[in-house]
Design an enzyme around this catalytic site. Structure first.
Site, PDB file in Angstrom:
ATOM      1  N   HIS A 214       0.831  -1.200   0.000  1.00 36.36           N
ATOM      2  CA  HIS A 214       0.000   0.000   0.000  1.00 36.36           C
ATOM      3  C   HIS A 214       0.870   1.256   0.000  1.00 36.36           C
ATOM      4  CE1 HIS A 214      -2.690  -3.069   1.594  1.00 36.36           C
ATOM      5  NE2 HIS A 214      -3.732  -2.272   1.411  1.00 36.36           N
ATOM      6  N   HIS A 254      -0.396  -3.942   9.755  1.00 39.66           N
ATOM      7  CA  HIS A 254       1.029  -3.995   9.432  1.00 39.66           C
ATOM      8  C   HIS A 254       1.815  -3.605  10.670  1.00 39.66           C
ATOM      9  CE1 HIS A 254       1.666  -4.962   5.230  1.00 39.66           C
ATOM     10  NE2 HIS A 254       0.678  -4.152   4.867  1.00 39.66           N
ATOM     11  N   ASP A 258       7.105  -2.736   8.541  1.00 43.44           N
ATOM     12  CA  ASP A 258       6.535  -2.950   7.208  1.00 43.44           C
ATOM     13  C   ASP A 258       6.277  -1.623   6.498  1.00 43.44           C
ATOM     14  OD1 ASP A 258       6.449  -5.595   8.049  1.00 43.44           O
ATOM     15  OD2 ASP A 258       4.365  -5.447   8.690  1.00 43.44           O
TER      16      ASP A 258
END
Length: 294
Positions: A214, A254, A258
């Site tokens: 993302h 996450h 990350d």
């Protein structure tokens, strides 16, 4: 007189040319199997005196280099100038010393304990808020999916409509690397994960935690917008990316690592895609030049 002296000289030159060349020595006549035909020259063995001279010369060279070391030429004003003109490296140096102290005094997390994540600690209140309001969590998850669609649309638009494939190449590099690393080290799902069927990947299916695609895709899109001087759109994507990071930490979707690596991955693979394009352009120009020569 001139004619008498010239004849013997000519004859002597002819005699020298007619003489066969002396035989060249073979390997059998040379020490250590040296071959003069290949240009190798036999190297005489060093005597003890020569070895001692070489070692002393090497020691003198090292001492000379140490005597001319760069830091020996520093003065007080030079040290103060480093702090004045290079504050960022100085801050990094201080942070290295700080985290060295932290690393050597910190207790390790036990094997059966959940991992410690500073981002989870900072978003504890928001996590409790979303856990108590599942509908709000679903709405935010849906908005996050819309933002992922915006990233994908822009990245494909730059290639299919504008004919600039750099962002698409960067995204392909990034997601391939994410798949390899995510599969190589599969992190456990964080405790308290607030999943939603409206979140991307849609359907509340499994996904790789490391690293955040993302965030990386959003960075790739934003970098392209800045190259094209689409500043308002780029700043909008950056703001939405920050909100996306906060939501992912809040839902425990996450780990902090990350998300941080996702930012770095977006910058890295955008740069690699640019180098790939430059290499292809250079190779294309070379082929065109060769065709013109031919």
């Amino acid at each position: 007189m001139n004619g008498a002296t010239a004849t013997p000289r000519l004859r002597s030159a002819r005699d020298r040319k007619s003489k066969p060349p002396p035989p060249r020595p073979t390997n059998a006549h040379l020490p250590n199997g040296a071959n003069l035909l290949n240009g190798a020259v036999p190297r005489p063995r060093d005597s003890p005196d020569m070895t001692q001279k070489r070692s002393s010369s090497t020691a003198n060279d090292i001492c000379c280099r140490l005597g001319n070391a760069h830091f020996l030429k520093w003065r007080a004003r030079d040290v103060l100038g480093v702090l004045r003109y290079h504050p960022v490296p100085c801050a990094f140096a201080a942070s290295v010393l700080f985290f060295m102290a932290v690393e050597y005094t910190l207790r390790m997390i036990p094997p059966m304990a959940p991992p410690f994540d500073l981002g989870f600690v900072a978003t504890t209140t928001l996590h409790q808020l979303l856990a108590a309001r599942p509908a709000l969590n679903t709405i935010l998850a849906g908005l996050n999916t819309v933002f992922v669609g915006m990233q994908t649309t822009y990245i494909l638009w730059t290639w299919l409509i504008e004919g600039r494939p750099r962002s698409t190449i960067a995204a392909l590099f990034m997601f391939t690397s994410r798949g390899i690393l995510g599969y190589a080290t599969q992190l456990p799902l964080p405790e308290g994960f607030l999943g939603s069927g409206a979140d991307f990947p849609v359907g509340n299916v499994s996904f790789f935690l490391f690293y955040s695609g993302h965030v990386a895709a959003s960075v790739i899109a934003s970098l392209d917008m800045k190259r094209m001087q689409r500043w308002e759109l780029a700043y909008t994507f950056d703001a939405l990316n920050v909100l996306q990071v906060i939501r992912l930490l809040t839902t425990r979707g996450h780990y902090t690592i990350d998300l941080a690596v996702g930012v770095g991955a977006g910058i890295l693979f955008d740069s690699l895609a640019g180098k790939y394009e430059d290499g292809k352009k250079t190779a294309g120009n070379y082929v065109k030049a060769q065709n013109m020569v031919i």
